[in-house]
Motif scaffolding. Structure first.
Motif, PDB file in Angstrom:
ATOM      1  N   ASN A  61       3.453  11.183  11.860  1.00 57.70           N
ATOM      2  CA  ASN A  61       3.134  12.267  10.909  1.00 57.70           C
ATOM      3  C   ASN A  61       3.389  13.637  11.548  1.00 57.70           C
ATOM      4  N   SER A 107      -4.394   9.011  12.589  1.00 58.15           N
ATOM      5  CA  SER A 107      -3.625   8.210  11.629  1.00 58.15           C
ATOM      6  C   SER A 107      -3.915   6.722  11.837  1.00 58.15           C
ATOM      7  N   THR A 108      -4.432   6.088  10.784  1.00 60.87           N
ATOM      8  CA  THR A 108      -4.832   4.673  10.895  1.00 60.87           C
ATOM      9  C   THR A 108      -3.635   3.756  11.076  1.00 60.87           C
ATOM     10  N   HIS A 109      -2.567   4.025  10.323  1.00 60.54           N
ATOM     11  CA  HIS A 109      -1.503   3.018  10.211  1.00 60.54           C
ATOM     12  C   HIS A 109      -0.251   3.306  11.025  1.00 60.54           C
ATOM     13  N   GLU A 161      16.230  13.919  -4.499  1.00 59.78           N
ATOM     14  CA  GLU A 161      15.234  14.889  -4.017  1.00 59.78           C
ATOM     15  C   GLU A 161      15.913  16.109  -3.397  1.00 59.78           C
ATOM     16  N   ARG A 198       0.836  -1.207   0.000  1.00 55.91           N
ATOM     17  CA  ARG A 198       0.000   0.000   0.000  1.00 55.91           C
ATOM     18  C   ARG A 198       0.871   1.257   0.000  1.00 55.91           C
ATOM     19  N   GLU A 214      11.756  12.116 -11.554  1.00 58.07           N
ATOM     20  CA  GLU A 214      10.552  11.638 -10.853  1.00 58.07           C
ATOM     21  C   GLU A 214      10.068  10.328 -11.475  1.00 58.07           C
ATOM     22  N   ASP A 249       9.133  19.203  -2.448  1.00 56.67           N
ATOM     23  CA  ASP A 249      10.263  18.271  -2.390  1.00 56.67           C
ATOM     24  C   ASP A 249      10.930  18.338  -1.014  1.00 56.67           C
ATOM     25  N   ASN A 306      10.060  13.640   5.055  1.00 57.53           N
ATOM     26  CA  ASN A 306       9.280  12.413   5.239  1.00 57.53           C
ATOM     27  C   ASN A 306      10.074  11.168   4.833  1.00 57.53           C
ATOM     28  N   GLN A 307      10.922  11.323   3.813  1.00 58.56           N
ATOM     29  CA  GLN A 307      11.509  10.127   3.204  1.00 58.56           C
ATOM     30  C   GLN A 307      12.895   9.751   3.718  1.00 58.56           C
ATOM     31  N   GLN A 322       1.573   3.670  -3.242  1.00 59.00           N
ATOM     32  CA  GLN A 322       1.082   5.050  -3.151  1.00 59.00           C
ATOM     33  C   GLN A 322       2.228   6.030  -3.431  1.00 59.00           C
ATOM     34  N   LYS A 343      -4.132   5.120  -3.835  1.00 61.38           N
ATOM     35  CA  LYS A 343      -4.053   6.581  -3.769  1.00 61.38           C
ATOM     36  C   LYS A 343      -2.714   7.109  -4.280  1.00 61.38           C
ATOM     37  N   LYS A 360       7.741   3.008   9.312  1.00 59.14           N
ATOM     38  CA  LYS A 360       7.844   4.436   9.620  1.00 59.14           C
ATOM     39  C   LYS A 360       8.698   4.571  10.881  1.00 59.14           C
ATOM     40  N   SER A 369      -1.859  13.749  -1.923  1.00 60.99           N
ATOM     41  CA  SER A 369      -2.812  14.859  -2.042  1.00 60.99           C
ATOM     42  C   SER A 369      -2.205  16.078  -2.753  1.00 60.99           C
TER      43      SER A 369
END
Ligand code: 3HC
Length: 334
Positions: free
Chosen positions: A247, A231-233, A184, A62, A101, A155, A161-162, A66, A132, A243, A135
């Motif tokens: 978040n 946050s679900t996950h 990036e 997932r 990209e 970016d 995040n990455q 995504q 997904k 992770k 956003s």
């Protein structure tokens, strides 16, 4: 000047940890599940050959899918400006960036395929709206300054995040992220440089840069996902070391990084409540509109329909290329 050298240092350290993990020895555990848990606890890497719980596999598919879809759809807002870049040099740089990209999408689809799903299946799920993408790519690029703001803020948020994903417990994803983060980082610098040039140009150019930062700031904060409480996950993904931070933790890190950079740019972040909190040793800031994030994720953002229509069109138009490549591969294998 750009403030992401520390992040690049983290990428180097993660790369070294990956090399160490290649010679891993986790012993003394009986049973497949115990072994899986022992590898995660020892901060080593799960590899495609290893047993893993179905839910770990599904979560990775997932998230990686995504992420891959985001790279591919993310080519559209910037691609919009390739033919209108203000100079040949800017055009060549933007073209190279958009191609990068596509490359990131490729590394990520390849990482997802090691989990037993094909790229065709993943693309099909995107086209049918069953998976997904980020956003952020549902917002329009109205001016050239938006190319700068995407580089600096979008970016920039992506790197924050990455970089921790370079330490993800799944080996193929972590390895893909090392290369992606290095590229990036360059993308972020090119965006920053565009904005710096505009911000130090004429009054009109500075206003263009400011308008663009005003429009991209909150959508960039929303990229980090819903707040931790919604946050679900996150909890499970952090327990599995997919992770490494929540978040909200990453969003805060991004805000703290941007404040100084905005000062050097001479631009204002559009948040009147942004101020240093001595006690927390971090900036207080206004949260993005999470109802808007929900609407955009569920397909009702400013450009969702346009982005998907374009992707479906490109996929259909590219059918002959895929067929020709498959026929050529078959011929060569004979
Ligand atoms: N856009 C779209 N969907 C989002 C989202 C966003 N900004 N933030 C969260 N979501 C979705 C999640 O996918 C999840 O939906 P699902 O259960 O249907 O899959 C739901 O909202 C709840 O969010 P969670 O916090 O529980 O989800 P995660 O634990 O997966 O965290 C994430 C979300 C932080 C985005 C995480 O998936 C992640 O780190 N992904 C990898 C990075 C990534 O995908 N980045 C895309 C950014 S753009 C990019 O990389 C291109 C570059 O060139 C700029």
């Amino acid at each position: 000047m750009y403030g992401n050298d520390g992040l690049l240092g983290e990428v180097e350290a993660a790369e070294e940890a990956l090399r160490d993990a290649a010679g891993r020895q986790v012993s003394g555990s009986e049973g497949l599940e115990e072994y899986f848990t022992a590898v995660i606890e020892a901060d080593q890497k799960i590899e495609p050959r290893d047993w893993m719980p179905d839910s770990y596999r599904k979560t990775l598919i997932r998230q990686i899918a995504q992420h891959a879809h985001s790279e591919i759809i993310g080519m559209q807002p910037e691609g919009n400006w390739i033919s209108r870049a203000p100079s040949l040099k800017r055009k060549a740089i933007l073209l190279a960036k958009v191609q990068d990209e596509a490359g990131h999408g490729l590394y990520l689809y390849a990482a997802a395929e090691t989990l037993g799903v094909s790229r065709d299946e993943l693309v099909q799920m995107l086209l049918e709206g069953r998976q997904k993408y980020s956003s952020i790519f549902n917002y329009p690029t109205l001016t050239w300054a938006d190319v700068g703001a995407i580089g600096w803020l979008v970016d920039g948020a992506a790197i924050v995040n990455q970089v921790p994903l370079c330490r993800c417990s799944y080996g193929p994803y972590a390895r893909a992220m090392i290369r992606i983060c290095k590229e990036e980082s360059f993308h972020q610098r090119q965006g920053y440089e565009i904005l710096h040039t505009l911000a130090h140009g004429t009054d009109g150019q500075k206003a263009l840069a400011q308008d663009s930062v005003n429009r991209w700031w909150y959508p960039s904060l929303a990229m980090f996902g819903p707040p931790d409480a919604d946050s679900t996950h996150s909890a499970q993904s952090m327990a599995w070391k997919i992770k490494r931070f929540s978040n909200d933790e990453l969003r805060q890190r991004f805000v703290d990084m941007c404040v100084q950079q905005a000062e050097v740019l001479g631009l204002t972040l559009p948040d009147p409540d942004l101020r240093w909190n001595e006690e927390r040793q971090a900036y207080d800031y206004t949260q993005p509109d999470y109802d808007e994030l929900k609407r955009v994720i569920s397909g009702d953002g400013p450009c969702n329909r346009q982005r998907m229509a374009h992707r479906r069109g490109a996929h259909a138009e590219g059918a002959w290329v895929r067929e020709a490549a498959a026929a050529y591969a078959k011929k060569r294998s004979r």
